[in-house]
Design an enzyme around this catalytic site. Structure first.
Site: not given
Lengths: 458, 329
Positions: A192, A261
């Site tokens: 990322e 998450h």
């Protein structure tokens, strides 16, 4: 004795699925590990394997059946010589955490209806009255928005993990690789920080990247490029060099995926000058706002929600439907209290408004839709009418969007307030995994109802 | 550091050598002036001087064509001058004035020029590496043969994002030359104290990227290596890594106490390896220029730098309304 084969849960948010295809027929012998069926979830089409050996005694759910609830028996497996007629016992180990599924009928109806479209309560101001609409999921709306903008502008491309050959971790980019090819639908390594930097550099050089984060949790690996490289360059260059880029992906809690998450980034990104921040609730907003985001010459954070992806709404059928940033939408008009929300918070806000109506409280529900810029005027005008306000968001309480809205109301409409503003938020804890604790950590409709009653002194 | 090497039979033209001399001298005198202005309080904050490393940017810019892009860290003044940005605009940005490249809103570390394809000026160590690969990605996407020079230091070479970028750059054959300016100190931490890797360019091998170490104090060696790297990238076979062995004479920034190395070490580099003296020797010994010729160039450069300094003092501070502009396009 016959063993029931149950509809499996194949993703964290899956509640039901389509039994796309049986790969065995009644009477076939089945080995452990053999693929029995293809099941289509909200995310992907998955192969479903046999756990036990035996003979396929009876297929209970025909292929092509949609809306089969998780844990519904879909077939009976028998041992050699047995018949499938033996009455099947309820599975002993059915998880208690899935009460919905237990209530599901033993045999699903031939074709379950698609989730009903959420009714639009107030006239939709974003398109002319009389415009034809079609029911569409948020997922489909996002995909259409990207596809339309990619058709219109060859400089627009999509980059991220699993956006291409996998067809999108959440199927948002399904089909885009086929239409636009690998030059414009680019699978990245899991990196990322790096690919966000590459995309920001490409935007500085004049391309229009759409960066998909598989979830916004992973954007923290890349947050330096989002803030330091993308958001600040125009200013630092004295207006010479901008960064037309969209960062999009699911944000906030899904279901049972634990602390790392499950997190809402709305307030984080809304703090940054140079970014625009969008968090749609409905499919029409998702489409119209994403198209606007892709055309915007600035870096845009576009916060989606996994739970909303499969929800259907009416979307106008128009050649080019866009929604401007900085314009809230009044979903429901009311006189007693203003409920301000955005994104998945709108689910609780609208449910609460329904419940409150039954108790004689008329709530006006405002969806902010964009968090930077924020449409203060719509909120203030409403509060001046209702004299009461409750904010609703999934994120944490400290430094929340609700805090900011409250401060603005206090400064600009203090004399209109008949009660302190209440901020309904997620609890101030990392997201727990256990089902009961997770439920407790998340915002609930009851909390919104209680907050409204409190500001109404009821 | 390898001993200074010069092509044995130099067929470098007089004009070319004089060009390098002028450009390197401009950077050095500019930086010396910036140091003075800092001392006078006219330049604030961080100010990272490029003195000692001039051969790197000047040699590489000699290999660039119109359309090629460059991006670097906060030690960026030399890169801007070498790619042809106006010394007045650079100096006025250092003093935070309206006439600066960013209207005074960027400062020493953050300048950009769309016209010269200079993409900054980045203050987060290593961030310019993926950004540079992104510039190259854009050129590849557009189907042209432009090349990007992505400069970073030996300090940045330990950032994870550099290796994330190597992986993608090679995977996608991006036309980017990764230029590691190894000046041997990451702020105050020497190479020896920050890594056991014998060299930085060789790390690229793990990703299949070609590269080499170059004497970064020799502008001709830099140019020769740059030509090779650029050719690889233009042919669609990029990326390429050049590790420029160089040295900064001044501190990391103006507030560097320089306790991490000896005066003798710095003096030895100046005496034995100085890039400008090297070209000066080639010019004089090769009979290309007399001392008087060089003095005339020195005078020209001094005039340009003084003019830049004057401009940077006279240019007004940005209008207060500038606070609120350029946040959104």
């Amino acid at each position: 004795m016959a063993t029931e084969i149950l509809m499996p849960a194949l993703s964290p948010t899956m509640e039901e699925g389509t039994l796309a295809k049986w790969l065995v027929k009644e009477g076939d012998s089945v080995k452990s590990g053999q693929i029995l069926a293809e099941i289509e979830t909200d995310k992907a089409t998955m192969e479903f394997e046999a756990v036990d050996e035996g003979v396929m005694g009876k297929i209970l759910i025909a292929e092509g059946t949609q809306g089969v609830k998780v844990n519904t028996p879909i077939a009976l497996l028998v041992q050699d010589g047995e018949t499938a007629e033996a009455p099947a016992k309820a599975p002993e180990s059915a998880p208690k955490a899935a009460p919905e599924a237990e209530k599901a009928p033993a045999a699903a109806p031939p074709a379950a209806p698609k989730p009903a479209a959420v009714a639009v309560r107030a006239a939709d101001p974003d398109y002319p009255a009389g415009t034809p609409t079609k029911s569409m999921t948020v997922r489909e709306a996002l995909r259409e928005a990207m596809a339309e903008e990619m058709r219109a502008n060859p400089l627009v491309f999509l980059m991220g993990e699993e956006v291409g050959e996998y067809q999108g971790a959440y199927k948002i980019s399904q089909g885009l690789l086929d239409e636009f090819g690998p030059k414009r639908v680019i699978d990245t390594p899991i990196t990322e920080h790096g690919f966000t930097g590459v995309a920001v550099g490409a935007a500085m050089a004049g391309l229009n990247p759409i960066v998909e984060f598989m979830t916004f949790n992973f954007s923290m690996q890349a947050i330096d490029h989002i803030i330091n490289s993308a958001a600040k360059t125009l200013y630092m260059s004295g207006g010479q060099m901008g960064c037309p880029i969209v960062f999009r992906g699911p944000n906030g809690a899904a279901a049972r995926v634990g602390a790392q998450h499950s997190q809402d980034y709305a307030a984080w990104y809304a703090q940054i000058p140079g970014l625009k921040v969008v968090m749609p609730y409905s499919a029409a907003d998702a489409k119209g706002l994403l198209k606007t985001a892709i055309r915007d010459p600035n870096p845009v954070i576009f916060l989606e929600n996994e739970i909303l992806y499969g929800k259907s709404f009416d979307v106008p059928v128009m050649d080019d439907f866009t929604i401007p940033f900085g314009k809230a939408r009044i979903w429901r008009e009311g006189t007693d209290v203003t409920i301000v929300s955005f994104g998945i918070g709108m689910t609780y806000a609208l449910e609460a408004a329904d419940k409150l109506a039954a108790e004689g409280i008329s709530a006006e529900v405002i969806d902010l839709r964009t968090l930077r810029p924020i449409d203060y005027d719509t909120v203030l005008a409403s509060v001046q009418k209702t004299n009461r306000c409750v904010t609703v968001e999934e994120g944490w309480p400290v430094g929340s969007i609700g805090n900011h809205i409250s401060a603005t109301i206090m400064q600009r409409a203090f004399d209109y307030l008949d009660a302190p503003v209440i901020n309904c938020t997620g609890k101030d804890v990392p997201m727990p995994y256990a089902a009961n604790l997770e439920k407790l950590a998340l915002l609930t409709t009851v909390e919104v109802v209680d907050a409204v009653k409190s500001v109404c002194y009821r | 550091m390898a001993p200074r090497k010069t092509p044995e039979k130099s067929n470098i033209s007089r004009d070319e050598l004089l060009g390098y001399y002028r450009e390197m001298l401009l950077i050095r005198r500019f930086e010396e002036k910036a140091g003075q202005l800092y001392g006078m309080g006219l330049i604030g904050g961080f100010c990272h001087l490029y003195i000692g490393q001039e051969a790197v940017v000047v040699g590489l810019e000699a290999t660039a064509k119109d359309g090629d892009k460059r991006i670097t860290s906060y030690r960026d003044h030399g890169h801007m001058l070498a790619c042809g940005m106006d010394p007045k605009g650079v100096m006025a940005e250092l003093t935070g004035r309206e006439g600066g490249y960013s209207k005074g809103k960027g400062g020493s570390m953050h300048m950009f020029s769309k016209e010269k394809h200079f993409y900054g000026g980045h203050g987060i160590v290593g961030a310019q590496v993926p950004l540079g690969a992104g510039l190259a990605f854009a050129d590849k996407y557009m189907g042209n043969d432009n090349v990007t020079f992505a400069y970073f230091g030996d300090g940045a070479a330990n950032q994870g994002q550099v290796y994330e970028t190597y992986n993608m750059a090679e995977l996608w054959n991006l036309p980017v030359v990764f230029v590691i300016e190894n000046n041997q100190y990451a702020m105050g931490t020497s190479m020896k104290r920050s890594t056991k890797s014998p060299s930085l360019w060789e790390r690229g091998a793990a990703y299949g990227i070609k590269g080499e170490a170059v004497d970064g104090m020799d502008v001709l060696a830099v140019k020769a290596a740059g030509e090779k790297a650029v050719a690889v990238c233009r042919a669609g076979q990029g990326p390429y890594i050049l590790e420029m062995m160089t040295y900064r004479y001044r501190g990391h920034s103006m507030s560097d106490p320089a306790k991490y190395r000896t005066r003798e070490e710095v003096q030895k580099m100046r005496d034995e390896k100085d890039a400008i003296e090297h070209v000066r020797d080639l010019l004089v010994q090769g009979g290309h220029a007399t001392e008087d010729d060089l003095k005339a160039i020195d005078k020209d450069i001094k005039a340009i730098v003084n003019e830049a300094a004057e401009f940077s003092k006279e240019s007004p501070e940005p209008a207060l309304s500038e606070l609120w502009t350029d946040i959104y396009a």
